[in-house]
Design a protein around this motif. Structure first.
Motif, PDB file in Angstrom:
ATOM      1  N   SER A  31       0.934 -10.682 -18.739  1.00  0.00           N
ATOM      2  CA  SER A  31       1.166 -10.720 -16.856  1.00  0.00           C
ATOM      3  C   SER A  31       2.140 -10.260 -16.183  1.00  0.00           C
ATOM      4  O   SER A  31       2.141 -10.043 -15.362  1.00  0.00           O
ATOM      5  CB  SER A  31      -0.005 -10.961 -16.673  1.00  0.00           C
ATOM      6  N   LEU A  35       5.917  -7.520 -13.964  1.00  0.00           N
ATOM      7  CA  LEU A  35       6.253  -7.731 -12.301  1.00  0.00           C
ATOM      8  C   LEU A  35       7.582  -8.590 -12.813  1.00  0.00           C
ATOM      9  O   LEU A  35       7.673  -9.067 -11.141  1.00  0.00           O
ATOM     10  CB  LEU A  35       5.148  -8.886 -11.978  1.00  0.00           C
ATOM     11  N   THR A  38       9.367  -7.513  -9.347  1.00  0.00           N
ATOM     12  CA  THR A  38       9.309  -7.578  -7.940  1.00  0.00           C
ATOM     13  C   THR A  38       9.378  -8.998  -7.686  1.00  0.00           C
ATOM     14  O   THR A  38       9.057  -8.954  -6.378  1.00  0.00           O
ATOM     15  CB  THR A  38       7.956  -7.531  -7.976  1.00  0.00           C
ATOM     16  N   ILE A  39       8.539 -10.055  -8.385  1.00  0.00           N
ATOM     17  CA  ILE A  39       9.005 -11.634  -8.584  1.00  0.00           C
ATOM     18  C   ILE A  39       9.379 -12.162  -7.920  1.00  0.00           C
ATOM     19  O   ILE A  39      10.173 -12.396  -6.565  1.00  0.00           O
ATOM     20  CB  ILE A  39       7.812 -12.372  -9.707  1.00  0.00           C
ATOM     21  N   SER A 157      -0.977  -4.877 -14.973  1.00  0.00           N
ATOM     22  CA  SER A 157      -0.374  -6.049 -14.638  1.00  0.00           C
ATOM     23  C   SER A 157       0.416  -4.621 -12.939  1.00  0.00           C
ATOM     24  O   SER A 157       0.009  -5.188 -12.016  1.00  0.00           O
ATOM     25  CB  SER A 157       1.224  -6.754 -15.080  1.00  0.00           C
ATOM     26  N   VAL A 158       0.887  -4.141 -13.976  1.00  0.00           N
ATOM     27  CA  VAL A 158       1.348  -3.071 -12.266  1.00  0.00           C
ATOM     28  C   VAL A 158       0.410  -2.303 -12.233  1.00  0.00           C
ATOM     29  O   VAL A 158       0.207  -2.228 -10.599  1.00  0.00           O
ATOM     30  CB  VAL A 158       2.825  -1.806 -13.110  1.00  0.00           C
ATOM     31  N   MET A 161      -1.055  -4.774  -9.567  1.00  0.00           N
ATOM     32  CA  MET A 161      -0.801  -5.357  -8.105  1.00  0.00           C
ATOM     33  C   MET A 161      -1.241  -3.751  -7.138  1.00  0.00           C
ATOM     34  O   MET A 161      -0.641  -4.342  -5.691  1.00  0.00           O
ATOM     35  CB  MET A 161       1.079  -5.466  -8.140  1.00  0.00           C
ATOM     36  N   SER A 166      -0.785  -7.181  -4.217  1.00  0.00           N
ATOM     37  CA  SER A 166       0.141  -7.606  -3.910  1.00  0.00           C
ATOM     38  C   SER A 166       0.371  -8.404  -5.056  1.00  0.00           C
ATOM     39  O   SER A 166      -0.276  -7.867  -6.517  1.00  0.00           O
ATOM     40  CB  SER A 166       0.388  -9.195  -3.541  1.00  0.00           C
ATOM     41  N   TRP A 167       1.958  -8.787  -6.343  1.00  0.00           N
ATOM     42  CA  TRP A 167       1.196  -9.500  -7.547  1.00  0.00           C
ATOM     43  C   TRP A 167       1.027  -9.743  -7.789  1.00  0.00           C
ATOM     44  O   TRP A 167       1.159 -10.358  -8.685  1.00  0.00           O
ATOM     45  CB  TRP A 167       3.176  -9.412  -7.652  1.00  0.00           C
ATOM     46  N   GLN A 168       0.971 -11.241  -5.978  1.00  0.00           N
ATOM     47  CA  GLN A 168       0.353 -12.810  -6.872  1.00  0.00           C
ATOM     48  C   GLN A 168      -1.300 -12.352  -7.089  1.00  0.00           C
ATOM     49  O   GLN A 168      -1.530 -13.204  -7.891  1.00  0.00           O
ATOM     50  CB  GLN A 168      -0.113 -13.248  -5.367  1.00  0.00           C
ATOM     51  N   SER A 170      -2.722  -9.418  -8.364  1.00  0.00           N
ATOM     52  CA  SER A 170      -2.248  -9.510  -9.560  1.00  0.00           C
ATOM     53  C   SER A 170      -1.869 -10.353 -11.402  1.00  0.00           C
ATOM     54  O   SER A 170      -3.301 -10.658 -11.747  1.00  0.00           O
ATOM     55  CB  SER A 170      -0.600  -8.589 -10.349  1.00  0.00           C
TER      56      SER A 170
END
Length: 398
Positions: A31, A35, A38-39, A157-158, A161, A166-168, A170
């Motif tokens: 996962s 990302l 982004t992270i 994953s994307v 998000m 948020s990526w968190q 996701s």
């Protein structure tokens, strides 16, 4: 059915529990890659720090594989898998608080420990709880679930998000799958405990790893070679084609095709192993598929990229799934299977965790990916040689 086996849940309940836990064994790793940018931008992390999010679970899989046997010796393998499923759910959920760096890494570490314990003990439970004539099919379903979880988490994953904001969110959303695994395994653990109590006199109480066993070292060497190639391919397949001018989205699709091909061969290979006495036929076929894919990526990557990804994925998926079959076949008891898995995973994953970094250094040194795929193709020749030695009748771990 014997009186002891009457304590076990129905076969479909045990299969469901196994599949539900297995589906969580790669999501924490798969996962992250979509990302990464982004992270890194959000937290100000370097590429090395981001790479640790993928490397850390692989290291855990190696370092904590022997510890799985000690936990199983104290509370039983089914109970240890239950704890592993809880670690996966909690660790994945902890990444929701990734606006701070430490929960992101702490959660990844906890999930990595769960992967190590669950992945080490499940092959032995296949031998203990399921009929021998179904071990290949059950192993295939285990592999299918594991790679299916990886494929889904990478592909979603994307979009997650975007949906969750948020990526968190996701990354942490896969904790729900962990809760499903924990819930589905609960009746299996309870029934298996009753089964073990009814057959306690026949259980092998030896839990030391088989360091002096020649067959164990052969299996470990095979799995180390295969795992080095798999994690290196996973890390560098998409970047190879981004370097060729591809859009990153399309390179990601190519990686999904690679993963999907593993789903197919990961289920088919072990199912065929129930019907093929000499597993070297299947091991060599898988290795030849992997070799063709690597040769294509080395000598003509843009000639047929989708074909190379499919063929390489078929080879890698079958090779790993058949390695799980070998762990069951080359053990005389469920305890022996767990000991063999503990040693093989400790050796192989500790070595394989260096693969992506080493191949990346080779890419930096040469300025391209040609040397990477050439090296992996040469390594496949070693895998072929090791597969040829994995003949029927080798002394089993007992």
């Amino acid at each position: 059915m014997t009186s002891a086996h009457r304590h076990l849940p129905p076969l479909w309940v045990m299969t469901l529990g196994l599949v539900a836990v297995a589906a969580n064994l790669r999501t924490v790793m798969a996962s992250v890659p979509p990302l990464v940018e982004t992270i890194a931008a959000d937290l100000g992390l370097s590429s090395a720090a981001m790479g640790a999010l993928t490397t850390l679970p692989v290291l855990c899989m190696g370092v904590f594989a022997p510890a799985a046997q000690k936990v199983a010796a104290r509370i039983g393998a089914p109970g240890a898998v239950e704890i592993a499923a809880a670690c996966l759910a909690v660790g994945t959920g902890l990444r929701y608080f990734g606006d701070l760096v430490w929960p992101l890494y702490a959660g990844t570490f906890a999930a990595g420990v769960g992967i190590a314990v669950g992945g080490t003990l499940l092959p032995g439970l296949v031998k203990e709880l399921f009929p021998p004539q179904r071990s290949g099919l059950v192993t295939g379903l285990y592999m299918f679930a594991m790679m299916g979880g990886a494929t889904a988490s990478s592909a979603l994953s994307v979009p997650l998000m975007g949906w969750l904001g948020s990526w968190q969110g996701s990354l942490a959303s896969w904790a729900l799958l962990g809760v499903v695994g924990l819930t589905a395994w609960f009746p299996v653990a309870r029934g298996a405990e009753r089964h073990r109590a009814a057959t306690a006199a026949r259980h092998d109480l030896e839990h030391r790893l088989p360091w002096r066993h020649a067959t164990a070292w052969l299996v470990a060497a095979y799995l180390a070679t295969q795992s080095w190639q798999f994690y290196s391919s996973l890390a560098w397949l998409a970047p190879t084609f981004v370097a060729e001018g591809w859009d990153p989205t399309h390179a990601g699709y190519l990686l999904s095709v690679f993963s999907f091909a593993q789903l197919v061969s990961g289920l088919l290979g072990p199912a065929l192993s129930d019907r093929v006495h000499d597993h070297r036929r299947l091991l060599l076929l898988a290795a030849l598929c992997g070799l063709v894919g690597q040769l294509g990526l080395w000598l003509g990557p843009t000639a047929a990229p989708w074909l190379w990804a499919v063929v390489l994925g078929l080879g890698q998926g079958a090779a790993f799934a058949l390695a799980l079959v070998l762990i069951v076949d080359y053990s005389a008891t469920p305890s022996g299977s767990g000991r063999l898995a503990g040693m093989a995973f400790f050796v192989s994953y500790s070595i394989a965790s260096l693969g992506p970094t080493t191949m990346g250094a080779l890419r930096d040194a040469t300025g391209g990916f040609t040397a990477v795929w050439m090296s992996l193709a040469l390594l496949m020749l070693l895998q072929i040689a090791l597969a040829w030695r994995l003949r029927p009748g080798l002394r089993r771990v007992a």
